[in-house]
Structure formats: structure tokens, C-alpha cells
Scaffold this active site. Structure first.
Site, PDB file in Angstrom:
ATOM      1  CB  CYS A 251     -22.645 -49.542  32.366  1.00  9.57           C
ATOM      2  SG  CYS A 251     -23.979 -48.466  31.795  1.00  9.57           S
TER       3      CYS A 251
ATOM      4  CB  CYS B 169     -26.157 -50.002  33.446  1.00  6.74           C
ATOM      5  SG  CYS B 169     -25.852 -50.047  31.672  1.00  6.74           S
TER       6      CYS B 169
END
Length: 302
Positions: free
Chosen positions: A222, A219
Site C-alpha cells: 500500500c 501494509c
């Protein structure tokens, strides 16, 4: 309601940028799932989370293959597939960051000094450099690893490729190294429900706030927000416990995310005295800090 499981079909979900409007203050992203053809929109807030690394004198460009490295340079030069495989094997469970470059690539020459600087400060990470135009052996290695453009960075753990990037900037490289190689920081690494329950029990009394960073291995947002989490874990250690879990690490993590109704990542769960008292979804540095302060009992005015 869609669950986070929809993000995790193989191959790895692709993050496709969407054009932002002239008045928009955030960038909208779509997560595309190849298995279910599902689309999920999420918000990706500020990307640049820290300033570029300061490069010390003595860091040569990758194009200067014959130049002796600076005395504290820890980047290992790879000249064949056999050397590459041996380096991955010797690294064991450590993160390995391999840059594939060429002597005539301006981008490779620009980013290499930043990798050298990271190699001096990240002692638990192994850094490799492969010059694709050095010899037939390195060209063959690049073909084997399916390198099409340079600079190309591949990340390995336990001889398995876990992530790769092309044409990235220094701040993104640093973010990737911190995210995938963070083993010894103040952020508690959680690998399943049992770890979460243990952490909650250990902090059920004492008044500390637990901030649980829930994300996925691949991600982008993230990865980008993690340096902020790392810095906060050091500066707020007396009052806040920071922890991290990747939902796609194993089935136990996935079940926990489902039970917590985590739909978008990154999601930050705020836990105090054994109870979840709030959550923040997004990768905005300022917003995250504000929410942590708010759930820590500090009055915040927006």
C-alpha cells in the site's frame, strides 16, 4: 471467505517474503496473523515506483555533526531524549520522521542527503536526526527507542510511533513519507463510512470516476503504490477523483471494508454515478493505470 479483519490483529501483521520461481513475474507474500495464525497470500507487483531523489549540493552527511547545515536544510539535530520529546510535542499532529544514525555508518551517510532533500520539499513534515554515537544522552535515547541497527527511521504522529523501517532505500523512504504524511494532496482522505457517502453524493452527477484506494497503515505494498496514486491524482484531476481509506484507522472504516468484501490490500474501488463499477487488487503501477483508464472509458489493449 476470509475477511480483511484477519489482517488486523495486534501486534502488527508481519509481511514475510516468499522465494519466487525463476519464471515468476511477481513476488508472492504471506500475511501472518499472530492472533488467529491465519495465512493469506497476495501479489506484490513492481516495487520501484519512481526514481531516486536528486540530491542538491550542500547536504552534509550525518556523520559531520559539527558541520553547519545548508541554508535551506530543515532537519533538526537532536542531542537528548528531552529534545526529542519536545520536538514530538511541538509537531502536534504533523508527521515526524526521525532518523537514528551513527557517524561510522556508510548507509547512514548515503541516505541522509535524501532525507535533507525531502525536508526541503515536504513542508508539512518534521524531520529529526539522532546521532547515536554522539554522546551518552543520544545512546540512552537509542536504547529507549529500541534502536538496534542504523540507519533506522521511526515515524510519529501526535507523539505516537506509527511506523518504523531499518536499512531502507531512498525510494522507500520517500514512499513512507508520502503515505504517512500526506495531508494536503489532491487525494481525498476518508475516515469512515460517512466520508465515503459524502464523497459519492458530491460526485453522483458530473461524470467523474471515483478511485478509492483501500489499504492498511502498515501494509508495505500500500505504501509502495501510493506515490503513483498521488501523481495520478494531480494529472487526472479533471476526470477522476482519488480518495484513500485505511481500514485499520477505526471501527467505521473496518465495517466499510467488510461490507465492500475487501479481502486483500491494496484494493482500488472504482465508483461512478453512485455505483461500484469495478475493482483492482494489487500494487502494479501499469495495471492500476490501465484499470483507471478502462473505467474512465478509454479503450485499453493488454
Amino acid at each position: 471467505m476470509a475477511t480483511v479483519a484477519n489482517f488486523l490483529a495486534k501486534p502488527i501483521a508481519t509481511v514475510v517474503p516468499r522465494p519466487s520461481s525463476a519464471v515468476a513475474s511477481t513476488s508472492s507474500f504471506i500475511f501472518f496473523n499472530y492472533k488467529t495464525n491465519s495465512l493469506f497470500r497476495r501479489e506484490n507487483l513492481p516495487k520501484r515506483l519512481f526514481s531516486a531523489v536528486k540530491v542538491k549540493a550542500g547536504a552534509a552527511s550525518p556523520g559531520k555533526v559539527g558541520t553547519p547545515p545548508a541554508k535551506d536544510e530543515k532537519v533538526q539535530k537532536i542531542h537528548s531524549g528531552e529534545e526529542f520529546d519536545e520536538a514530538l510535542k511541538n509537531a502536534k499532529s504533523k508527521l515526524v520522521v526521525a532518523e537514528f544514525a551513527t557517524s561510522k555508518s556508510d548507509q547512514s551517510n548515503k541516505i541522509y542527503p535524501f532525507m535533507v532533500e525531502l525536508s526541503r520539499t515536504c513542508n508539512d513534515v518534521v524531520f529529526l536526526l539522532v546521532m547515536g554515537d554522539e554522546s551518552d544522552k543520544t545512546r540512552e535515547l537509542c536504547r529507549r527507542e529500541k534502536i538496534e541497527k542504523v540507519p533506522h527511521f521511526s515515524f510519529y504522529k501526535s507523539m505516537e510511533k506509527i511506523h518504523e523501517e531499518e536499512g531502507i532505500e531512498p525510494d522507500q523512504l520517500m514512499g513512507d513519507v508520502l503515505y504517512y504524511g500526506d495531508n494536503h494532496s489532491a487525494v481525498v482522505q476518508l475516515h469512515g463510512r460517512a466520508d465515503v457517502e459524502k464523497l459519492i453524493d458530491e460526485n453522483r452527477t458530473g461524470g467523474k470516476l471515483i478511485v478509492l484506494d483501500v489499504g492498511l497503515k502498515h501494509c508495505g505494498p500500500c505504501v509502495k503504490v501510493y506515490p503513483t496514486v498521488l501523481k495520478l491524482s494531480r494529472s487526472m484531476s479533471e476526470t477522476v477523483v482519488f480518495a484513500r481509506m485505511n481500514g485499520d484507522e477505526n471501527d467505521s472504516c473496518m465495517e466499510f471494508l467488510k461490507d465492500m468484501n475487501v479481502i486483500e490490500v491494496p484494493t482500488f474501488l472504482f465508483i461512478r454515478d453512485g455505483d461500484i463499477c469495478g475493482r483492482y487488487v494489487g500494487s502494479g503501477k501499469g495495471e492500476l493505470i490501465g484499470e483507471i483508464l478502462r473505467y474512465s472509458g478509454v479503450r485499453v489493449t493488454y
